[in-house]
Structure formats: C-alpha cells, structure tokens
Design a protein around this motif. Sequence first.
Motif, PDB file in Angstrom:
ATOM      1  N   ILE A  79      48.193  47.957 -23.796  1.00  0.00           N
ATOM      2  CA  ILE A  79      46.914  47.437 -23.325  1.00  0.00           C
ATOM      3  C   ILE A  79      46.968  45.918 -23.386  1.00  0.00           C
ATOM      4  CG2 ILE A  79      44.436  47.332 -23.802  1.00  0.00           C
ATOM      5  CD1 ILE A  79      44.626  50.087 -24.993  1.00  0.00           C
ATOM      6  N   ASP A  80      46.477  45.279 -22.351  1.00  0.00           N
ATOM      7  CA  ASP A  80      46.480  43.818 -22.283  1.00  0.00           C
ATOM      8  C   ASP A  80      45.410  43.272 -23.213  1.00  0.00           C
ATOM      9  OD1 ASP A  80      46.615  41.176 -21.686  1.00  0.00           O
ATOM     10  OD2 ASP A  80      45.840  41.343 -19.648  1.00  0.00           O
ATOM     11  N   THR A  81      45.745  43.131 -24.480  1.00  0.00           N
ATOM     12  CA  THR A  81      44.791  42.659 -25.481  1.00  0.00           C
ATOM     13  C   THR A  81      45.540  42.059 -26.656  1.00  0.00           C
ATOM     14  OG1 THR A  81      42.945  43.312 -26.929  1.00  0.00           O
ATOM     15  CG2 THR A  81      44.722  44.901 -26.653  1.00  0.00           C
ATOM     16  N   ASP A  82      44.876  41.191 -27.389  1.00  0.00           N
ATOM     17  CA  ASP A  82      45.464  40.666 -28.627  1.00  0.00           C
ATOM     18  C   ASP A  82      44.649  41.106 -29.838  1.00  0.00           C
ATOM     19  OD1 ASP A  82      43.177  39.169 -28.347  1.00  0.00           O
ATOM     20  OD2 ASP A  82      44.184  37.218 -28.273  1.00  0.00           O
ATOM     21  N   THR A  83      43.821  42.164 -29.665  1.00  0.00           N
ATOM     22  CA  THR A  83      42.958  42.664 -30.731  1.00  0.00           C
ATOM     23  C   THR A  83      43.239  44.134 -30.978  1.00  0.00           C
ATOM     24  OG1 THR A  83      41.225  41.101 -30.085  1.00  0.00           O
ATOM     25  CG2 THR A  83      40.569  42.933 -31.493  1.00  0.00           C
TER      26      THR A  83
ATOM     27  N   HIS B 275      35.799  47.919 -23.931  1.00  0.00           N
ATOM     28  CA  HIS B 275      36.573  47.097 -24.862  1.00  0.00           C
ATOM     29  C   HIS B 275      38.070  47.229 -24.581  1.00  0.00           C
ATOM     30  CE1 HIS B 275      33.224  46.037 -27.518  1.00  0.00           C
ATOM     31  NE2 HIS B 275      32.800  47.275 -27.343  1.00  0.00           N
ATOM     32  N   ARG B 276      38.756  46.093 -24.496  1.00  0.00           N
ATOM     33  CA  ARG B 276      40.215  46.062 -24.417  1.00  0.00           C
ATOM     34  C   ARG B 276      40.738  45.893 -25.837  1.00  0.00           C
ATOM     35  NH1 ARG B 276      41.901  41.729 -22.517  1.00  0.00           N
ATOM     36  NH2 ARG B 276      39.917  40.633 -22.431  1.00  0.00           N
ATOM     37  N   VAL B 277      40.953  47.007 -26.497  1.00  0.00           N
ATOM     38  CA  VAL B 277      41.358  47.010 -27.904  1.00  0.00           C
ATOM     39  C   VAL B 277      42.469  48.032 -28.090  1.00  0.00           C
ATOM     40  CG1 VAL B 277      40.619  47.455 -30.279  1.00  0.00           C
ATOM     41  CG2 VAL B 277      39.056  46.357 -28.690  1.00  0.00           C
ATOM     42  N   ARG B 278      43.472  47.666 -28.834  1.00  0.00           N
ATOM     43  CA  ARG B 278      44.566  48.584 -29.184  1.00  0.00           C
ATOM     44  C   ARG B 278      44.181  49.299 -30.471  1.00  0.00           C
ATOM     45  NH1 ARG B 278      48.299  51.835 -30.018  1.00  0.00           N
ATOM     46  NH2 ARG B 278      50.515  51.259 -30.173  1.00  0.00           N
ATOM     47  N   VAL B 279      44.200  50.631 -30.465  1.00  0.00           N
ATOM     48  CA  VAL B 279      43.892  51.404 -31.666  1.00  0.00           C
ATOM     49  C   VAL B 279      45.172  52.073 -32.163  1.00  0.00           C
ATOM     50  CG1 VAL B 279      42.557  53.297 -32.661  1.00  0.00           C
ATOM     51  CG2 VAL B 279      41.518  51.817 -30.919  1.00  0.00           C
ATOM     52  N   ALA B 280      45.465  51.883 -33.439  1.00  0.00           N
ATOM     53  CA  ALA B 280      46.608  52.529 -34.079  1.00  0.00           C
ATOM     54  C   ALA B 280      46.131  53.131 -35.395  1.00  0.00           C
ATOM     55  CB  ALA B 280      47.729  51.520 -34.331  1.00  0.00           C
TER      56      ALA B 280
ATOM     57  N   ARG C 142      46.886  39.582 -32.463  1.00  0.00           N
ATOM     58  CA  ARG C 142      46.580  38.452 -33.344  1.00  0.00           C
ATOM     59  C   ARG C 142      45.290  38.635 -34.120  1.00  0.00           C
ATOM     60  NH1 ARG C 142      47.140  33.052 -29.877  1.00  0.00           N
ATOM     61  NH2 ARG C 142      45.794  34.215 -28.445  1.00  0.00           N
ATOM     62  N   ARG C 143      44.549  39.713 -33.834  1.00  0.00           N
ATOM     63  CA  ARG C 143      43.312  40.014 -34.563  1.00  0.00           C
ATOM     64  C   ARG C 143      43.339  41.495 -34.900  1.00  0.00           C
ATOM     65  NH1 ARG C 143      41.903  37.224 -30.011  1.00  0.00           N
ATOM     66  NH2 ARG C 143      41.104  35.097 -30.313  1.00  0.00           N
ATOM     67  N   VAL C 144      43.060  41.838 -36.163  1.00  0.00           N
ATOM     68  CA  VAL C 144      43.104  43.234 -36.580  1.00  0.00           C
ATOM     69  C   VAL C 144      41.855  43.575 -37.390  1.00  0.00           C
ATOM     70  CG1 VAL C 144      44.382  45.029 -37.815  1.00  0.00           C
ATOM     71  CG2 VAL C 144      45.631  43.168 -36.688  1.00  0.00           C
ATOM     72  N   LEU C 145      41.147  44.595 -36.919  1.00  0.00           N
ATOM     73  CA  LEU C 145      40.048  45.176 -37.681  1.00  0.00           C
ATOM     74  C   LEU C 145      40.608  46.378 -38.434  1.00  0.00           C
ATOM     75  CD1 LEU C 145      37.081  45.660 -38.476  1.00  0.00           C
ATOM     76  CD2 LEU C 145      36.818  46.938 -36.335  1.00  0.00           C
ATOM     77  N   VAL C 146      40.590  46.324 -39.755  1.00  0.00           N
ATOM     78  CA  VAL C 146      41.116  47.409 -40.580  1.00  0.00           C
ATOM     79  C   VAL C 146      39.962  48.344 -40.942  1.00  0.00           C
ATOM     80  CG1 VAL C 146      42.347  48.008 -42.701  1.00  0.00           C
ATOM     81  CG2 VAL C 146      42.899  45.881 -41.493  1.00  0.00           C
ATOM     82  N   LEU C 147      40.108  49.598 -40.539  1.00  0.00           N
ATOM     83  CA  LEU C 147      39.066  50.604 -40.772  1.00  0.00           C
ATOM     84  C   LEU C 147      39.602  51.694 -41.688  1.00  0.00           C
ATOM     85  CD1 LEU C 147      36.462  52.163 -40.359  1.00  0.00           C
ATOM     86  CD2 LEU C 147      37.177  52.698 -38.025  1.00  0.00           C
ATOM     87  N   PRO C 148      39.434  51.559 -43.017  1.00  0.00           N
ATOM     88  CA  PRO C 148      39.838  52.629 -43.920  1.00  0.00           C
ATOM     89  C   PRO C 148      38.948  53.851 -43.705  1.00  0.00           C
ATOM     90  CG  PRO C 148      39.615  50.538 -45.090  1.00  0.00           C
ATOM     91  CD  PRO C 148      38.972  50.368 -43.742  1.00  0.00           C
ATOM     92  N   ALA C 149      39.535  55.023 -43.650  1.00  0.00           N
ATOM     93  CA  ALA C 149      38.784  56.252 -43.375  1.00  0.00           C
ATOM     94  C   ALA C 149      38.139  56.787 -44.648  1.00  0.00           C
ATOM     95  CB  ALA C 149      39.708  57.294 -42.755  1.00  0.00           C
TER      96      ALA C 149
ATOM     97  N   GLN D 176      32.322  42.351 -33.132  1.00  0.00           N
ATOM     98  CA  GLN D 176      31.467  41.352 -32.481  1.00  0.00           C
ATOM     99  C   GLN D 176      32.006  39.940 -32.700  1.00  0.00           C
ATOM    100  OE1 GLN D 176      27.194  41.678 -32.944  1.00  0.00           O
ATOM    101  NE2 GLN D 176      27.359  43.863 -33.415  1.00  0.00           N
ATOM    102  N   GLY D 177      32.026  39.178 -31.604  1.00  0.00           N
ATOM    103  CA  GLY D 177      32.510  37.804 -31.674  1.00  0.00           C
ATOM    104  C   GLY D 177      33.969  37.652 -31.290  1.00  0.00           C
ATOM    105  N   TRP D 178      34.706  38.758 -31.292  1.00  0.00           N
ATOM    106  CA  TRP D 178      36.095  38.720 -30.834  1.00  0.00           C
ATOM    107  C   TRP D 178      36.126  39.048 -29.335  1.00  0.00           C
ATOM    108  CZ3 TRP D 178      39.215  41.708 -35.166  1.00  0.00           C
ATOM    109  CH2 TRP D 178      39.389  40.850 -36.267  1.00  0.00           C
ATOM    110  N   PRO D 179      37.014  38.428 -28.575  1.00  0.00           N
ATOM    111  CA  PRO D 179      37.035  38.619 -27.120  1.00  0.00           C
ATOM    112  C   PRO D 179      37.689  39.940 -26.721  1.00  0.00           C
ATOM    113  CG  PRO D 179      38.775  37.117 -27.758  1.00  0.00           C
ATOM    114  CD  PRO D 179      38.003  37.414 -29.018  1.00  0.00           C
ATOM    115  N   THR D 180      36.939  41.023 -26.837  1.00  0.00           N
ATOM    116  CA  THR D 180      37.499  42.337 -26.527  1.00  0.00           C
ATOM    117  C   THR D 180      37.038  42.866 -25.173  1.00  0.00           C
ATOM    118  OG1 THR D 180      35.675  43.533 -27.586  1.00  0.00           O
ATOM    119  CG2 THR D 180      37.549  42.891 -28.975  1.00  0.00           C
TER     120      THR D 180
END
Length: 370
Positions: free
Chosen positions: A19-23, A113-118, A141-148, A342-346
């Motif tokens: 995906i063309d994204t850096d988030t 949203h253009r976001v890569r999910v792993a 270059r930007r990572v949102l960490v979501l602990p389950a 929010q605030g990140w260019p996604t």
Amino acid sequence: MPFRPEPPFTHGATPAGPIDTDTAVLLCNLGTPDAPTAPALRRYLAQFLADPRVVEISRALWMPILHGIILRVRPAKSAAKYASVWLAEGSPLKVHTERQAKLLQGVLGERGHRVRVAYAMRYGSPAVGDQLDALKREGIRRVLVLPAYPQYSGATTASVIDAVAEWSLQTRHVPEWRFINRYHDDPGYIQALATTVREHWAREGRGDRLVMSFHGMPERTLKLGDPYHCECLKTGRLLAEALGLAADQWQVTFQSRFGKAKWLEPYTEPTLVKLARSGVKRVDVICPGFAADCLETLEEINQEARAAFLKAGGEGFAYIPCLNDHPASSRLLADLAERHLQGWPTREPAPTADGRALQARRARDAGASA
C-alpha cells in the motif's frame, strides 16, 4: 552499540509496501507456540516466562527454577492441552489475530485510510521486532501500536511497549510511535461484547448466571499499583449494565493461576463449582479480557471449567466465544485505530476544483485517444 542496517533510501521514493503509505497499525497479541509439541512449547515458555514483566521474581532465584524444573516438566503437559484446541490452520490465537489484522486493513481502507496493517506476537512468531523490520523496509515511518489487551497490565500491555523499545534501541532511524494502552471502558468495546452475548442468547437461550472470566494476575500486582483489576471490574460492570442484568445475574472471576502465590479473586473454576452446588443449573461464560480465543479460553474454560461445573451438579454450560473476527470486532478495532491515527496523513487529500477539472480533462483525452 551497533545499530541495525538501515534499508536503502532514495529521496522522493514512494513506500515499497503493498500500500502506498508510510503509516502502519501493528496489532499485537500475547503469542503462541509454533506447534502443539513439547519442543515448541519449551521454546515458547522459555521466552514467555523469562520476561520480568510476567514473573516479577529475582532473576537469580527464578531462572534456575525455570530452566531446572518448569521447562523440564511443563512443556509436555502444555503441548497436550494445545493439541486439544489446535486448528487445521494452526494455533487458534494466531489464526484469529491474523484474520483480525486482515479485516482491520479492509475496514480502514473502506473508510478512506491508506494504512498498512500488520500483526505481531509478543512471544513466538511473528515477533514484534521482525514485523517492525519488515514495515521499515516498506518505508513505514509512523506506527500505531495496538496491543490486543482491553485492560492495561504491566505483564501484557507494558511488555509490548518493552519489545518496541528494545527494537528502537537497536535502530538508527526510529519511526514515530503511538500506543493504545487500554480500551476497557470504550463504548464500542462494551457494545461489541454485548452484541455477542445477545446473539448467543438468541441462538442458544439464556443461562441463570453470566460469568465474566478474566485472566488472573498475582494479587500483589494490585497492591503495587497495576490498574488491571480495577479495569476488569469496570468492564464487567459496564457489560452488565449494557445487558440490563441485575446484580445477582452476573459475576466477575479470574482464571489461569500459576504458582502458589495468592492471585486475584474470586477464582473462576472454584466459583463455577460453588454456583453448581448452590443450585445454579445453567451458566453462560464469557472471557472479555481476551480479544481472540486461545488456550486459556478454549481449553481452560470450555473444557476444564465446563467439566468441573457439570461434575458439581450443573446441567448446562455455554461458552460465548471471544470477539475474534466478528464484524463488531472489526468495527471496534477500526474505531480505535481511526481515533488514534488523527493528525497523521492517512487519507487521500480531497481534490480541489482545479484538480477535479484536470482529472476530467485527462479522462476525456484518454477516451478520445482510445
């Protein structure tokens, strides 16, 4: 300290991932062995139980016990339990977590949203560090960490943060981080749980008591300032309110004790036995602290606790599965991610009037040339 080699970088280059994204959003769960075998369990438990967040005992005292006793005895017993719940695709926890990540990718994409999910596992594979390496190679270059983990605990949520920090210590160009530490009282989480309970009642009927079983923690962690116990109780209260339950129709308990120390009470299996002996004939059991079904829910609750309740005189035991890949789960995770992104260019920027006119002219030109 030597740092990991940085991936090749070219100014102005677009991200190299699918995906063309850096988030990115990194969904992290606890972990699982690679196979239901004693050698695989030995590797997994050696990593899991060596984490000082998990076992808060002096390393000089604990490590000889771990390697001299526990890792010699426990793997074979645990392997048999894992084998009883293992799926054709692999470990239930890994299968469900992988599905959650794929569905989250889809829902965020549908929302623009253009976001890569792993996804990653704190213990076992795919490891947090390995997944962060892969995301970095893709240009993230930007990572949102979501602990389950809906309820925060030092043994779970903070341990994921430790893994990210450990990777950061070995990395020259560190991404921008955001962490979701808890969502135990999030309205979407409570409603998702309530939805699964109502759907179960509609299909199977309703038991006499709803037992909400959370993973246990040593009682001393509560006295040392860990908020986990309080957040579990709040989740239970909010879920009971959402379902319109009276005080005598539900109960919070704690499972998965380990060792001889006192753990958070009341304990799940003894509580179920007591309920059966007191005349409660049918119970529904849900495990709200687990985002995905795993050994602790499928074997410990739906096999061992079920057997104990029925043996003590109970007549009906219904286990209500975790959120897993339920549509309510996908919406919840997407809502959480969207709020913290929010605030990140996604999102693709909305086209201006000039931009729309240019796109229309290009489309007409393309049609004429064809």
